[in-house]
Design a protein around this motif. Structure first.
Motif, mmCIF file in Angstrom:
data_model
loop_
_atom_site.group_PDB
_atom_site.id
_atom_site.type_symbol
_atom_site.label_atom_id
_atom_site.label_comp_id
_atom_site.label_asym_id
_atom_site.label_seq_id
_atom_site.Cartn_x
_atom_site.Cartn_y
_atom_site.Cartn_z
ATOM 1 N N HIS A 112 0.820 -1.210 0.000
ATOM 2 C CA HIS A 112 0.000 0.000 0.000
ATOM 3 C C HIS A 112 0.857 1.265 0.000
ATOM 4 C CE1 HIS A 112 -3.084 -2.861 0.660
ATOM 5 N NE2 HIS A 112 -2.711 -3.148 1.891
ATOM 6 N N LEU A 113 1.992 1.207 0.661
ATOM 7 C CA LEU A 113 2.889 2.358 0.675
ATOM 8 C C LEU A 113 3.403 2.644 -0.732
ATOM 9 C CD1 LEU A 113 4.307 4.507 2.336
ATOM 10 C CD2 LEU A 113 6.115 2.860 2.842
ATOM 11 N N THR A 166 0.886 7.076 -6.530
ATOM 12 C CA THR A 166 -0.240 7.990 -6.722
ATOM 13 C C THR A 166 0.187 9.436 -6.571
ATOM 14 O OG1 THR A 166 -1.807 6.330 -5.901
ATOM 15 C CG2 THR A 166 -2.529 8.629 -5.878
ATOM 16 N N VAL A 167 0.941 9.732 -5.541
ATOM 17 C CA VAL A 167 1.393 11.107 -5.307
ATOM 18 C C VAL A 167 2.336 11.560 -6.422
ATOM 19 C CG1 VAL A 167 2.712 12.597 -3.755
ATOM 20 C CG2 VAL A 167 1.070 10.967 -2.818
ATOM 21 N N GLY A 208 8.685 10.345 -2.728
ATOM 22 C CA GLY A 208 9.606 10.273 -1.590
ATOM 23 C C GLY A 208 9.117 11.098 -0.412
ATOM 24 N N ILE A 209 8.601 12.280 -0.706
ATOM 25 C CA ILE A 209 8.055 13.136 0.351
ATOM 26 C C ILE A 209 6.859 12.447 1.013
ATOM 27 C CG2 ILE A 209 6.859 15.316 0.815
ATOM 28 C CD1 ILE A 209 8.558 16.543 -1.455
ATOM 29 N N ALA A 210 5.984 11.850 0.196
ATOM 30 C CA ALA A 210 4.818 11.153 0.726
ATOM 31 C C ALA A 210 5.234 9.996 1.618
ATOM 32 C CB ALA A 210 3.949 10.647 -0.428
ATOM 33 N N LEU A 211 6.251 9.264 1.208
ATOM 34 C CA LEU A 211 6.738 8.127 1.994
ATOM 35 C C LEU A 211 7.221 8.574 3.368
ATOM 36 C CD1 LEU A 211 8.964 5.225 0.730
ATOM 37 C CD2 LEU A 211 9.631 6.465 2.774
ATOM 38 N N VAL A 212 8.060 9.620 3.375
ATOM 39 C CA VAL A 212 8.615 10.115 4.641
ATOM 40 C C VAL A 212 7.512 10.642 5.549
ATOM 41 C CG1 VAL A 212 10.100 11.867 5.685
ATOM 42 C CG2 VAL A 212 10.884 10.620 3.667
#
Length: 255
Positions: A77-78, A84-85, A111-115
């Motif tokens: 899901h991550l 998606t972002v 990457g920003i969304a993940l962090v």
């Protein structure tokens, strides 16, 4: 049981040793078991937290619980959130957004969304009073909203088809949402109903927003919705705890 085991094997990295012959529609009908799969994931995450919280500092135990979740799900899901972002915030045409979302490489926005996703989860759990309980409920929250995102949704690509997008039966979507309501009520009594309703509303608004961007819903969007719902759950618990004095319900309050 066959549909449930297949759904468990598809949504997690838990090995299912049984050989099962699936008929047309079995996968979609197994959608109703999504929250149960989420509960199993949550039990694994909670067990890791409880074990290591007695051996190591609590902050490390929370990180290990989050890591356990990523291991059990394969960061399924991550990955969908990041894709998606990357696509939605690429400021490109709809067709190019869909191409970017299909690219396995992660971009700056992803990457920003993940962090942010991992940071918000860690901090949200850290500030909750009953940490093991929210760790248990987070995967359930991520799964119970999927019917709102996928039911009668349009798959936006010309080629291919989303496995659950637009194919799940109405009773499956409604059943998944109602099954997901049960642990929330057991945990937070009538506040659980409020949390459940907000999660569904937020998921539906997310679907509308994404559909406006790319013309439909993909598997990545479903994954992103799962990740966001886990964060929304933490926010709701923290807000209700602060402003209403909400505590864990009688059943869970015993532990």
């Amino acid at each position: 049981m066959k549909r449930f085991l297949f759904t468990l094997g598809f949504m997690t990295r838990i090995p299912i040793p049984l050989k099962m012959e699936m008929k047309d529609g079995d996968m979609e009908k197994g959608f109703i078991s999504f929250p149960i799969v989420g509960l199993i994931i949550g039990l694994v995450d909670t067990a890791v937290y409880l074990i290591f919280s007695h051996l190591l500092p609590e902050a490390i135990a929370i990180v290990l619980a989050i890591l356990a979740n990523l291991c059990v799900t394969g960061a399924f899901h991550l990955d969908g959130l990041c894709d998606t972002v990357d696509g939605i915030y690429s400021a490109r045409t709809r067709e190019r957004m869909l191409e970017i979302m299909k690219d396995s490489r992660i971009g700056t926005n992803g990457g920003i969304a993940l962090v942010l996703d991992l940071a918000l989860k860690f901090m949200g759990i850290w500030y909750c009073d009953v940490k093991w309980l929210v760790i248990l409920l987070m995967p359930v929250a991520g799964k119970l909203v999927q019917g709102v995102i996928a039911y009668k949704a349009v798959y936006p690509r010309k080629n291919g088809i989303g496995i659950y997008v637009g194919t799940i039966p109405g009773w499956g979507a409604a059943g998944a949402a109602l099954i997901g309501l049960i642990p929330l009520v057991l945990a937070y009594s009538y506040y659980g109903v409020l949390i459940w309703a907000v999660l569904l509303i937020m998921a539906y608004l997310f679907r509308i927003y994404i559909t406006g961007k790319i013309g439909g819903v993909t598997g990545d969007v479903m994954g992103a919705g799962s990740e966001l719902s886990e964060v929304w759950l933490l926010f709701m618990i923290l807000i209700l705890t602060k402003y209403t004095g909400m505590t864990a319900g009688t059943l869970f309050g015993l532990f």
